[in-house]
Design an enzyme around this catalytic site. Structure first.
Site, PDB file in Angstrom:
ATOM      1  N   LYS A  13     -20.482  26.838  -1.851  1.00  0.00           N
ATOM      2  CA  LYS A  13     -20.298  25.941  -3.004  1.00  0.00           C
ATOM      3  C   LYS A  13     -18.815  25.760  -3.345  1.00  0.00           C
ATOM      4  O   LYS A  13     -18.361  24.642  -3.572  1.00  0.00           O
ATOM      5  CB  LYS A  13     -21.031  26.481  -4.245  1.00  0.00           C
ATOM      6  N   ARG A  88     -27.420  27.996 -14.036  1.00  0.00           N
ATOM      7  CA  ARG A  88     -27.977  29.031 -13.171  1.00  0.00           C
ATOM      8  C   ARG A  88     -29.338  29.503 -13.662  1.00  0.00           C
ATOM      9  O   ARG A  88     -29.950  30.359 -13.043  1.00  0.00           O
ATOM     10  CB  ARG A  88     -27.037  30.219 -13.173  1.00  0.00           C
ATOM     11  N   ARG A 127     -15.888  37.367   3.864  1.00  0.00           N
ATOM     12  CA  ARG A 127     -14.980  36.932   2.794  1.00  0.00           C
ATOM     13  C   ARG A 127     -14.245  38.153   2.213  1.00  0.00           C
ATOM     14  O   ARG A 127     -13.042  38.110   1.992  1.00  0.00           O
ATOM     15  CB  ARG A 127     -15.794  36.227   1.695  1.00  0.00           C
ATOM     16  N   ARG A 139     -13.443  40.607  -4.447  1.00  0.00           N
ATOM     17  CA  ARG A 139     -14.340  40.528  -5.600  1.00  0.00           C
ATOM     18  C   ARG A 139     -15.179  41.797  -5.707  1.00  0.00           C
ATOM     19  O   ARG A 139     -15.718  42.277  -4.704  1.00  0.00           O
ATOM     20  CB  ARG A 139     -15.257  39.301  -5.455  1.00  0.00           C
ATOM     21  N   ARG A 150     -27.556  39.936  -6.528  1.00  0.00           N
ATOM     22  CA  ARG A 150     -27.191  38.524  -6.744  1.00  0.00           C
ATOM     23  C   ARG A 150     -28.220  37.590  -6.118  1.00  0.00           C
ATOM     24  O   ARG A 150     -28.552  36.548  -6.671  1.00  0.00           O
ATOM     25  CB  ARG A 150     -25.789  38.259  -6.178  1.00  0.00           C
TER      26      ARG A 150
HETATM   27  P1  AMP Z   1     -20.054  33.273  -8.808  1.00  0.00           P
HETATM   28  O1  AMP Z   1     -18.559  33.293  -8.693  1.00  0.00           O
HETATM   29  O2  AMP Z   1     -20.597  31.901  -9.127  1.00  0.00           O
HETATM   30  O3  AMP Z   1     -20.735  33.903  -7.622  1.00  0.00           O
HETATM   31  O4  AMP Z   1     -20.420  34.163 -10.076  1.00  0.00           O
HETATM   32  C1  AMP Z   1     -20.091  35.544 -10.128  1.00  0.00           C
HETATM   33  C2  AMP Z   1     -20.847  36.219 -11.260  1.00  0.00           C
HETATM   34  O5  AMP Z   1     -20.492  35.622 -12.521  1.00  0.00           O
HETATM   35  C3  AMP Z   1     -22.374  36.087 -11.211  1.00  0.00           C
HETATM   36  O6  AMP Z   1     -22.966  37.048 -10.366  1.00  0.00           O
HETATM   37  C4  AMP Z   1     -22.740  36.296 -12.673  1.00  0.00           C
HETATM   38  O7  AMP Z   1     -22.626  37.654 -13.057  1.00  0.00           O
HETATM   39  C5  AMP Z   1     -21.617  35.548 -13.385  1.00  0.00           C
HETATM   40  N1  AMP Z   1     -21.956  34.119 -13.576  1.00  0.00           N
HETATM   41  C6  AMP Z   1     -21.286  33.032 -13.051  1.00  0.00           C
HETATM   42  N2  AMP Z   1     -21.850  31.892 -13.465  1.00  0.00           N
HETATM   43  C7  AMP Z   1     -22.891  32.243 -14.258  1.00  0.00           C
HETATM   44  C8  AMP Z   1     -23.863  31.499 -14.982  1.00  0.00           C
HETATM   45  N3  AMP Z   1     -23.889  30.155 -14.962  1.00  0.00           N
HETATM   46  N4  AMP Z   1     -24.790  32.200 -15.710  1.00  0.00           N
HETATM   47  C9  AMP Z   1     -24.783  33.542 -15.759  1.00  0.00           C
HETATM   48  N5  AMP Z   1     -23.897  34.308 -15.082  1.00  0.00           N
HETATM   49  C10 AMP Z   1     -22.949  33.667 -14.344  1.00  0.00           C
END
Ligand code: AMP
Length: 194
Positions: A13, A88, A127, A139, A150
């Protein structure tokens, strides 16, 4: 143009969002990036969410919705945006629809990047390794154990959005396992910009 990218962690993404930004000059809004910035800056919200994010669980809806409402109301979002990692959950999607309605805005496209779980683990571990080798930050949630949490969160809470947007006739699906350029090509075609 206002657009949502859906897909499990590691589906690409972020990479595709960058290409959409280069092509259309719109904003890339990643709730994950916003939350990581808040955590790094040790803001009040950042301290609250840091541990939740490291565990792989989603952070509370209200918090993310508030962040998006605030960001989308800023002037530069008027050019349009591609959302990466939001919505999400169904309640985030409903709140987002309400926000768009209130602002008199329309969501143009939702693109799902499909990918198989075995490949996602490989991509996430690669990554993390590449970030480490280049001296960058790894990360806290890019590891085998957290990826499982996740992926479960994605399957249980986010995957229902595919149907949510399909019934609104907004959803297009692209095979995210192709080479990056092929994914971009198909994605642009799916949104009528090929
Ligand atoms: P990402 O970078 O999109 O993989 O997000 C990393 C982490 O941030 C996720 O595993 C969640 O803990 C939190 N997170 C990001 N976006 C959301 C969202 N829209 N709703 C809830 N948690 C989020």
């Amino acid at each position: 143009m206002r657009m949502v990218l859906l897909g499990p962690p590691g589906a690409g993404k972020g990479t595709q969002a960058q290409r959409i930004v280069s092509r259309f000059g719109i904003l890339h809004l990643s709730t994950g990036d916003m939350l990581r910035a808040a955590a790094a800056a040790e803001t009040c919200i950042g301290r609250k969410v840091k541990r939740m994010m490291a565990s792989g669980a989603l952070v509370p809806d209200q918090l993310v919705i508030a962040a998006i409402v605030e960001r989308i109301s800023q002037a530069d979002a008027g050019r349009g945006f591609v959302l990466d990692g939001f919505p999400r959950t169904i309640s985030q999607a409903v709140a987002f629809d309400d926000l768009l309605d209130t602002e008199g805005l329309v969501l143009d496209h939702v693109v799902e990047l499909r990918a198989d779980e075995e490949v996602l683990l490989d991509r996430i571990l690669t990554r993390a390794r590449e970030a480490m080798e280049s001296g960058g930050a790894v990360r806290a949630d890019d590891n085998r154990e957290t990826l499982k949490v996740r992926l479960d969160a994605y399957n249980e809470q986010t995957a229902p959005l595919v149907e949510y947007y399909r019934t609104r006739d907004l959803l297009r699906s692209v095979d995210g396992l192709q080479p990056v350029d092929a994914v971009t090509f198909e994605l642009f075609r799916a949104i009528g910009q090929g």
